[in-house]
Design a protein around this motif. Structure first.
Motif, PDB file in Angstrom:
ATOM      1  N   LEU A 174       0.865  -1.186   0.000  1.00  0.00           N
ATOM      2  CA  LEU A 174       0.000   0.000   0.000  1.00  0.00           C
ATOM      3  C   LEU A 174       0.895   1.228   0.000  1.00  0.00           C
ATOM      4  CD1 LEU A 174      -2.435  -0.958   2.934  1.00  0.00           C
ATOM      5  CD2 LEU A 174      -2.819  -1.358   0.500  1.00  0.00           C
ATOM      6  N   THR A 175       0.710   2.125  -0.940  1.00  0.00           N
ATOM      7  CA  THR A 175       1.510   3.347  -0.946  1.00  0.00           C
ATOM      8  C   THR A 175       0.823   4.438  -1.740  1.00  0.00           C
ATOM      9  OG1 THR A 175       3.705   4.287  -1.369  1.00  0.00           O
ATOM     10  CG2 THR A 175       2.865   2.716  -2.983  1.00  0.00           C
ATOM     11  N   ALA A 176       1.131   5.669  -1.363  1.00  0.00           N
ATOM     12  CA  ALA A 176       0.667   6.812  -2.136  1.00  0.00           C
ATOM     13  C   ALA A 176       1.771   7.330  -3.042  1.00  0.00           C
ATOM     14  CB  ALA A 176       0.210   7.934  -1.194  1.00  0.00           C
ATOM     15  N   THR A 177       3.012   6.856  -2.811  1.00  0.00           N
ATOM     16  CA  THR A 177       4.151   7.435  -3.520  1.00  0.00           C
ATOM     17  C   THR A 177       5.055   6.347  -4.083  1.00  0.00           C
ATOM     18  OG1 THR A 177       5.325   7.559  -1.412  1.00  0.00           O
ATOM     19  CG2 THR A 177       4.141   9.530  -2.122  1.00  0.00           C
ATOM     20  N   PRO A 178       4.591   5.588  -5.064  1.00  0.00           N
ATOM     21  CA  PRO A 178       5.458   4.550  -5.640  1.00  0.00           C
ATOM     22  C   PRO A 178       6.535   5.152  -6.525  1.00  0.00           C
ATOM     23  CG  PRO A 178       3.429   4.698  -6.887  1.00  0.00           C
ATOM     24  CD  PRO A 178       3.292   5.672  -5.744  1.00  0.00           C
ATOM     25  N   ASP A 179       7.667   4.445  -6.643  1.00  0.00           N
ATOM     26  CA  ASP A 179       8.668   4.817  -7.627  1.00  0.00           C
ATOM     27  C   ASP A 179       8.983   3.578  -8.464  1.00  0.00           C
ATOM     28  OD1 ASP A 179      10.299   3.223  -6.063  1.00  0.00           O
ATOM     29  OD2 ASP A 179      11.389   4.883  -5.158  1.00  0.00           O
ATOM     30  N   LYS A 180       9.996   3.670  -9.295  1.00  0.00           N
ATOM     31  CA  LYS A 180      10.281   2.559 -10.203  1.00  0.00           C
ATOM     32  C   LYS A 180      10.614   1.288  -9.446  1.00  0.00           C
ATOM     33  CE  LYS A 180      11.823   5.416 -14.091  1.00  0.00           C
ATOM     34  NZ  LYS A 180      12.951   5.779 -14.966  1.00  0.00           N
ATOM     35  N   ARG A 181      11.337   1.427  -8.325  1.00  0.00           N
ATOM     36  CA  ARG A 181      11.675   0.238  -7.556  1.00  0.00           C
ATOM     37  C   ARG A 181      10.433  -0.409  -6.951  1.00  0.00           C
ATOM     38  NH1 ARG A 181      16.663   1.185  -3.568  1.00  0.00           N
ATOM     39  NH2 ARG A 181      15.814   3.280  -3.627  1.00  0.00           N
ATOM     40  N   THR A 182       9.482   0.420  -6.563  1.00  0.00           N
ATOM     41  CA  THR A 182       8.235  -0.119  -6.004  1.00  0.00           C
ATOM     42  C   THR A 182       7.535  -0.971  -7.044  1.00  0.00           C
ATOM     43  OG1 THR A 182       8.030   1.962  -4.786  1.00  0.00           O
ATOM     44  CG2 THR A 182       6.142   0.471  -4.728  1.00  0.00           C
ATOM     45  N   PHE A 183       7.384  -0.422  -8.252  1.00  0.00           N
ATOM     46  CA  PHE A 183       6.716  -1.172  -9.313  1.00  0.00           C
ATOM     47  C   PHE A 183       7.471  -2.462  -9.630  1.00  0.00           C
ATOM     48  CE2 PHE A 183       5.227   3.221 -10.620  1.00  0.00           C
ATOM     49  CZ  PHE A 183       3.962   3.050 -10.111  1.00  0.00           C
TER      50      PHE A 183
END
Length: 926
Positions: free
Chosen positions: A339-348
């Motif tokens: 769960l996040t409001a602020t994903p970045d490339k590593r999150t994806f």
């Protein structure tokens, strides 16, 4: 030792750690333990490396491979399956063994053959015999239960984005996808969404235990409170009455717990054997990950085996989970849900690009879930350029930790930059100038009508910096200790209680923090964020901004900020360090043209201005205006717009500029023309044409002058111009000729209006049609009449009309100094059309008619009322005085419900109740 022997040694060590007994085939003793792993057990296709027995029955196969085979270990799956389906010696033909392993000792892959479309997965360690026995005893597997259709999701209490997130997650789990990411804007209810999913997984998928990972101890407390407050849609009991929830504060997991809330730091400590620092759980991982630390490998812990959790929900799954802490996620054999409001490339990348929900900040503002923000900048000379201290200057020297001071000379010239402020150098004047500028801006420009300082959160660089800010705040605002508080992990006051007071009480008005409430913590009344520190992480900055985005209704805001006169419609980010310019953030302010009036934005769009700044600014104004308007004003706009709400007009503009949708439309257009295109081969012209088409459709409603005027009129009615320039003075006190003329004009306008519209408006028709209608005059009729009178050009209110009659017909008006009620409009109408010779407050008329009515009843012995009935009738009379009528449904109101409600009053009057209510509605009102 050969590579094969080394692999078997590692495999057997792991099996022993998990509680298995290892035996050779020649020395087999299946009664030696519940779980026995037999080496080289003969099968019809050759000896299997290991056959697993539980309670003397064969249940699985382990195919051992040397370490060098790790990268190709999946090629052994067919070999494992062959052994699992072959007859075992002395066992004859039997059903295939369900549990299949391939291992090099360092790598273990596992397949449950009973799953739908069985798929192998890597696991950290072997399962305990007890776990495999538990799985065998179950009628089906977890993945088979997930693949079956779960009951429909009740949507009554969920936002659209939450429905989409839960539905997307359940579809992902049904397809056995091990990782899923829900990208949901701050304030959109991620935790509520997660708890809804947890409840369904426990109840319908029969999950055994779920881990809810949080960033800090403070967020663990907040999550626990939300679990305790959650009531499922299909059960009246609280979540914690149905399922055991443990907030982990030691190394022991309650075996009865079905939900465990923990920080990832604590679980890392448990699994690695590394002691947990007392403050480790109090620091956001965004900060902690920058600290030097000696990474220690996570090792198998028999007290917390890999099968402990079926699902792990990672709240705020920002970048910190990808370093040393990632070992915790690798350890457990569980589905991972981020769960996040602020994903970045590593999150994806970490979640295999499996995005089950995507709800952006801009969408949340358009939907009214969150509020937009404006940026106000403060810049000082020292902040921008720094300064220089000359050698031999006498200045304070302060120890950073103890804050102990000594008065001494500088040893050499020392120049410092703005970035060094409050770390190596403290300039009290710089802090003071920023605080003074903020105070002036808030009081004169940002919230000029507020009597109290709006709830404000200040981000400081360090704990010492926070102390300096606190002292300066109290001096500049001339306030005491309660006015502003430090909310950091080193604060002397209990940070949890201070945070609760900041959220719910009048004091403190200002909180200063470093990182404790930078992520996740919910403080809805926040309206000002002051950044006195820069932030390097884009995601962390978005999280920090998210503290201000949460929406709040008028009543909720007034509870802590009494002079607020509307719901929270925005927050203001005050940037004192250039943080907004130093980063390219994912969400920018929707307001791009703050100095242009709404009517000019509407006109500009109508004549063809279609740039992003104009459209986003107009969208922001419309979404904000929609929150400020009452239901009647919204309805008037929708009448002109063809049923499209003010908020939806704004949302349409935002949606039109969605780059993903623009690309989709461009591809669809190319395909319709028989042209093969991909996203990479679309031309700039094709993309521009798709954007133009979407924007044109969203802007079409604004072509209509009547809609533009309706929107602007609604804004004018809501807002007032405050003239601070033209000062006024008293020149006369008392009624004069001009005042009386204005009063006569108002009275005449009122009389003319009710005469012209007597057949059109239900409330007027009620009085004009004689004999009296046999239906009640309703409160809704009076509201409709009041609303129509209040519109231009009459602009008549009940208060203004009563005052006008009091000036012109003094002797006939009673109760001129009483507080007006909406139902007094009934008395005004009756007086204006000549039904009453005196103008008295409606309540007085009802009281008088009630006395006459009840006297008539009591004069006849057959219809006389008992004392208990009389008390109930007086209550009913009071309700009629306030609401025009009474019916069965009104007995749910508190004044009746406290005395027993409809059931009680029915017991007092019996079947005569309905007739009495009809009679009172006629006699006391008409």
């Amino acid at each position: 030792m050969t590579p094969e022997a080394k692999a078997r040694q590692d495999i057997e060590q792991r099996l022993i750690e998990a509680g298995w007994v290892i035996q050779d085939y020649q020395d087999i003793d299946l009664g030696a333990a519940r779980g026995v792993a037999v080496r080289e057990y003969p099968t019809a296709t050759g000896p299997a490396d290991y056959v697993l027995f539980i309670d003397r029955a064969p249940v699985g196969i382990i195919e051992a491979k040397r370490a060098e085979s790790g990268e190709n270990i999946t090629v052994a799956e067919d070999q494992t399956l062959r052994y699992a389906t072959a007859p075992l010696k002395w066992r004859g033909l039997m059903t295939p063994l369900p549990f299949l392993f391939e291992s090099t000792g360092a790598i273990i892959r596992f397949t449950d053959a009973r799953d739908p479309a069985p798929r192998s997965r890597e696991v950290f360690h072997f399962f305990r015999p007890e776990q495999l026995a538990h799985w065998l005893a179950a009628p089906d597997t977890l993945r088979r239960r997930l693949a079956s259709t779960l009951p429909a999701l009740p949507t009554a209490r969920l936002r659209e984005c939450q429905v989409a997130a839960v539905g997307g997650l359940e579809r992902s789990l049904a397809h056995n996808r091990p990782r899923a990411l829900a990208h949901m804007a701050t304030g959109s209810g991620k935790t509520f969404t997660a708890i809804t999913a947890v409840y369904r997984l426990l109840k319908f998928a029969r999950a055994r235990r779920i881990l809810f990972l949080v960033d800090t101890r403070n967020l663990g407390t907040q999550a626990h409170q939300e679990f305790m407050a959650y009531t499922p849609p299909d059960d009246a009991r609280k979540f914690t009455e149905l399922y055991n929830v443990q907030r982990l504060s030691s190394s022991t997991i309650d075996p009865q717990a079905q939900v465990v809330i923990s920080t990832i730091q604590r679980l890392y400590s448990v699994l690695s054997g590394e002691p947990l620092d007392a403050s480790a759980e109090d620091i956001s991982l965004n900060e902690l990950q920058q600290m030097p630390q000696q990474a220690k490998r996570v090792r198998y812990n028999a007290a917390v085996p890999i099968e402990t959790f079926d699902f792990i929900i990672i709240d705020e799954c920002h970048r910190s989970i990808y370093n040393v802490w990632k070992q915790v996620l690798d350890y457990f054999d569980a589905f991972l849900i981020g769960l996040t409001a602020t994903p970045d490339k590593r999150t994806f990348g970490f979640f295999n690009e499996n995005i089950v929900a995507e709800y952006t900040y801009e969408q949340s503002v358009a939907d009214g879930v969150n509020v937009g923000y404006d940026v106000y900048e403060i810049e000082t000379e020292v902040t921008k350029k720094g300064a220089e201290l000359k050698a031999k200057e006498w200045v304070d020297h302060r120890e950073r930790q103890t804050r102990k001071r000594r008065w001494a000379q500088t040893e050499e010239d020392q120049a410092y930059t703005g970035k060094e402020l409050d770390r190596s150098v403290v300039n009290p004047s710089q802090i003071r100038r920023v605080i003074e500028a903020m105070k002036t801006a808030v009081e004169t420009q940002i919230f000029p009508n507020r009597k109290e300082t709006p709830k404000t959160l200040i981000f400081a660089k360090t704990d010492s910096h926070a102390d300096d800010i606190i002292q300066c705040l109290r001096e500049v605002y001339a306030q005491g200790n309660a006015f502003c508080k430090k909310v950091t992990y080193k604060a002397e006051d209990d940070p949890d209680s201070t945070l609760a007071s900041f959220r719910n009480d009048h004091y403190p008005r200002i909180a200063v923090t470093v990182d404790m409430i930078a992520t996740g913590t919910d403080v809805k009344p926040l309206e000002i964020l002051l950044f006195m520190r820069d932030v390097r992480s884009r995601g962390y900055y978005e999280q920090m901004k998210g503290r201000g985005v949460r929406s709040l209704d008028c009543d909720g805001l007034k509870r802590v900020s009494n002079s607020a006169d509307s719901a929270k419609t925005r927050f203001v980010l005050i940037d004192a360090v250039g943080v907004e310019r130093s980063l390219k953030t994912d969400s920018r302010p929707l307001e791009r043209k703050p100095g242009i009036p709404l009517k000019d934005l509407l006109q500009g769009v109508a004549i063809g201005h279609r740039d992003d700044d104009t459209l986003l600014s107009l969208a922001n104004r419309l979404v904000r205006l929609a929150k400020q308007l009452d239901d009647k004003a919204r309805a008037r706009v929708e009448t002109v717009s063809g049923g499209v709400s003010v908020a939806d007009l704004g949302k349409g503009l935002i949606a039109a500029l969605n780059p993903d949708r623009i690309i989709e439309d461009a591809l669809a257009t190319a395909e319709a023309r028989g042209i093969t295109r991909s996203e990479d081969t679309l031309t700039a012209g094709e993309i521009a044409a798709a954007r133009a088409a979407r924007v044109a459709a969203a802007c079409t409603p604004f072509d209509r002058p009547e809609l533009r005027e309706a929107i602007e009129s609604a804004r004018r009615e809501h807002e007032q111009l405050i003239d601070h320039i033209n000062l006024d003075q008293v020149t006369f006190a008392g009624y004069g000729e001009q005042a009386e003329a204005q009063a006569r004009k108002a009275i005449q306008g009122f009389a003319d209006y009710i005469a012209q519209h007597k057949d059109e408006i239900a409330a007027l028709a009620f009085f004009y049609q004689q004999p009296y209608q046999r239906r009640a005059l309703t409160f809704e009729m009076i509201e409709e009449l009041h609303d129509r009178l209040g519109r231009p050009p009459l602009m008549l209110t009940t208060e203004r009309l009563w005052s006008a009659y009091a000036r012109v017909k003094t002797s006939q008006v009673k109760g001129a100094d009483a507080r007006r009620q909406l139902t007094d409009l009934i008395a005004l109408v009756r007086f204006a059309i000549g039904l009453d010779s005196e103008l008295r407050p409606f309540r007085e008329q009802v009281d008088k008619r009630f006395q006459e009515w009840i006297f008539r009843h009591n004069a006849q012995r057959a219809t006389a009322f008992t004392p208990e009935q009389t008390d109930w009738l007086r209550l009913m009379k009071e309700h009629i005085a306030a609401s025009c009528s009474i019916g069965r449904g009104d007995f749910d109101y508190a004044e009746f419900a406290d005395k027993g409600g409809l059931q009680k009053v029915w017991g007092v009057f019996g079947p005569a109740l309905d007739g009495l209510m009809d009679e009172m509605n006629r006699e006391l009102v008409a």
